[in-house]
Design a protein around this motif. Structure first.
Motif, PDB file in Angstrom:
ATOM      1  N   ALA A 204       0.834  -1.207   0.000  1.00  9.82           N
ATOM      2  CA  ALA A 204       0.000   0.000   0.000  1.00  9.82           C
ATOM      3  C   ALA A 204       0.867   1.255   0.000  1.00  9.82           C
TER       4      ALA A 204
ATOM      5  N   ARG B 102       2.354   1.841  -3.537  1.00 13.31           N
ATOM      6  CA  ARG B 102       1.372   2.364  -4.485  1.00 13.31           C
ATOM      7  C   ARG B 102       1.018   3.815  -4.165  1.00 13.31           C
ATOM      8  N   ALA B 103       0.918   4.128  -2.872  1.00 17.31           N
ATOM      9  CA  ALA B 103       0.593   5.501  -2.485  1.00 17.31           C
ATOM     10  C   ALA B 103       1.699   6.470  -2.888  1.00 17.31           C
TER      11      ALA B 103
END
Length: 483
Positions: free
Chosen positions: A94, A97-98
């Motif tokens: 996560a 991707r952020a």
């Protein structure tokens, strides 16, 4: 002193620290250090626009790689993750991707254009080499022009033993966390690790005071080396007796004496058939026709180099082992030692085999010793009740019983694989024994100085002779005492 700890010890230390930290904090510490090393490898001002590929397995090493990749992405790097495990670390994925990173289904296109590859496929718990599905990706990474950085440990090597029993990914740099792992310092795994970088993540206070592996550094050796005082004379500084050489191998005696004369003892007594060659090369040597017990008082004996396989060799080894002083046994002398003879001694014994000799002492194949060097040196020390210096690409020293920390020598060069270099090492280690060092310290310091001398003699890139190694010992000694 560098120290290394087992996987079990590291995990216990990490667990104790994580119990007092917010969830995920320890991984973020590791990732921050990993990302900082990657930035330095990419170069000042080159992180932005660089292409980074993450090889991500299912374990925490994959999480470390993902979080480090997120940090690099936030600095402008193009970061691509290749997921090689059954599942990826959720928080790390996560975060990547952020930060603008992405996951690809085609690793080969990304690897062909990469500037840096992070190897987070398997961690310190991995055993038995890479899984089959990871092998082609690892080969593509190694075949690219990218710098390959291993996360904590190169994937496919054994963290505790240094064994490589399958395919492994060879790194240019390994960034390890908290403490070194034994496999990073011991061949054959050491050859896969490249340059080592240690990142402090705060587990030091949780680690036990006695490590599994030690690597001496200059200041450690300087503290151990003997130094004469105002009241010293040649006898108080220690006398080493040497039984070496034969009609066929007189040079072994000359080289052993050369190492001994530069090893800190006050005098060297030689007995054996190479007396004329020894006194011609080293007139300061005290020579005697023998037998050893008639040669005069000594504080230690070194026996074995160049003795040959005649009946006199067994007699010489038996007589020396009967002496109530420390004894070093090397080369041909090792053919005539038994566990019972060594364990029955009242004084300590130091055995200095290479892999072939160690295999003969253990009754196994040379290949087995070379693949399991750490296990082999412990087994030898335990079986014979002696300190053992196992020579080779990484020289290991283990105290009697095989249970304490093993010392790994960080100096040396492949150019040391030359005839007679082991004879010089035997004389040097024996001299340090005679000067009063404990066998573990004498062997460790001798290996360290021997390696430094070889580096000096080779000037980093050239073939050397054993004589040149002996001649460079004085300068190596000065390097350590007066860096």
């Amino acid at each position: 002193m560098r120290t290394a700890h087992s996987v079990e010890t590291v995990r216990a230390a990490e667990a104790a620290l994580m119990a007092r930290l917010p969830e995920g904090a320890l991984m973020l510490r590791a990732a921050a250090g990993l990302a900082a090393v990657c930035c330095s490898l990419l170069g000042k001002g080159r992180v932005y626009g660089s292409r980074v590929v993450l090889l991500v397995g299912s374990g925490d090493n994959g999480g470390d790689a993902l979080h480090a990749g997120a940090r690099l992405a936030r600095r402008g790097a193009g970061v691509t993750a290749v997921l090689l495990g059954a599942r990826a670390h959720g928080a790390g994925l996560a975060a990547l991707r952020a930060a603008g990173g992405h996951v690809t289904e085609d690793p080969y296109e990304a690897l062909a254009a990469a500037d840096l590859v992070l190897d987070g496929i398997t961690g310190i718990g991995g055993r038995g080499g890479l899984r089959p599905e990871a092998v082609p990706v690892a080969r593509a990474a190694r075949g690219s022009d990218a710098v390959v950085v291993a996360v904590d440990l190169p994937s496919g090597v054994d963290a505790d033993t240094g064994e490589v029993t399958g395919e492994a990914l060879r790194a240019d740099v390994t960034v390890t966390f908290g403490t070194y792992k034994p496999g990073l310092l011991v061949d054959p795994a050491r050859e896969y690790a490249g340059a080592l970088r240690l990142v402090d993540i705060g587990i030091g206070p949780q680690l036990p005071p006695v490590p599994g592996l030690e690597a001496l550094q200059h200041q450690d050796v300087a503290r151990l080396l003997p130094a004469p005082g105002a009241e010293s004379d040649k006898y108080r500084r220690g006398v080493l007796g040497i039984v070496a050489g034969s009609e066929r191998y007189p040079g072994a005696a000359v080289l052993a004496v050369a190492g001994a004369l530069r090893g800190g003892a006050g005098a060297v007594r030689y007995t054996g058939p190479a007396r004329e060659a020894v006194i011609a090369a080293h007139p300061e040597t005290l020579v005697h026709p023998g037998p050893p017990e008639k040669a005069g008082r000594v504080q230690a004996w070194a026996v074995g180099p160049g003795l040959g396989d005649g009946p006199g060799a067994r007699v010489a080894v038996t007589e020396v082992l009967a002496a109530d002083v420390p004894v070093l046994v090397d080369a041909d002398g090792l053919r005539h030692v038994t566990p019972e003879a060594v364990r029955g001694r009242s004084a300590p014994t130091l055995l200095t085999p290479h892999a072939g000799e160690a295999a003969a002492l253990l009754g196994t194949a040379r290949e087995d010793v070379e693949a399991r060097r750490l296990a082999a040196v412990r087994e030898l020390a335990g079986r014979y009740g002696a300190t053992v210096l196992l020579k080779g690409s990484t020289t290991l020293v283990c105290g009697p019983g095989g249970t304490g920390p093993v010392r790994v020598n960080p100096t040396g060069t492949p150019w040391l694989a030359t005839a007679g270099s082991g004879d010089v090492l035997s004389g040097l280690a024996g001299s340090l024994l005679a000067a009063g060092l404990a066998p573990l310290d004498a062997a460790s310091c001798a290996a360290y100085l021997h390696g430094l001398a070889a580096r000096r003699a080779a000037a980093g890139s050239g073939p050397i002779t054993a004589t040149e190694v002996a001649d460079a010992l004085r300068a190596a000694w000065q390097d350590v005492r007066e860096p």
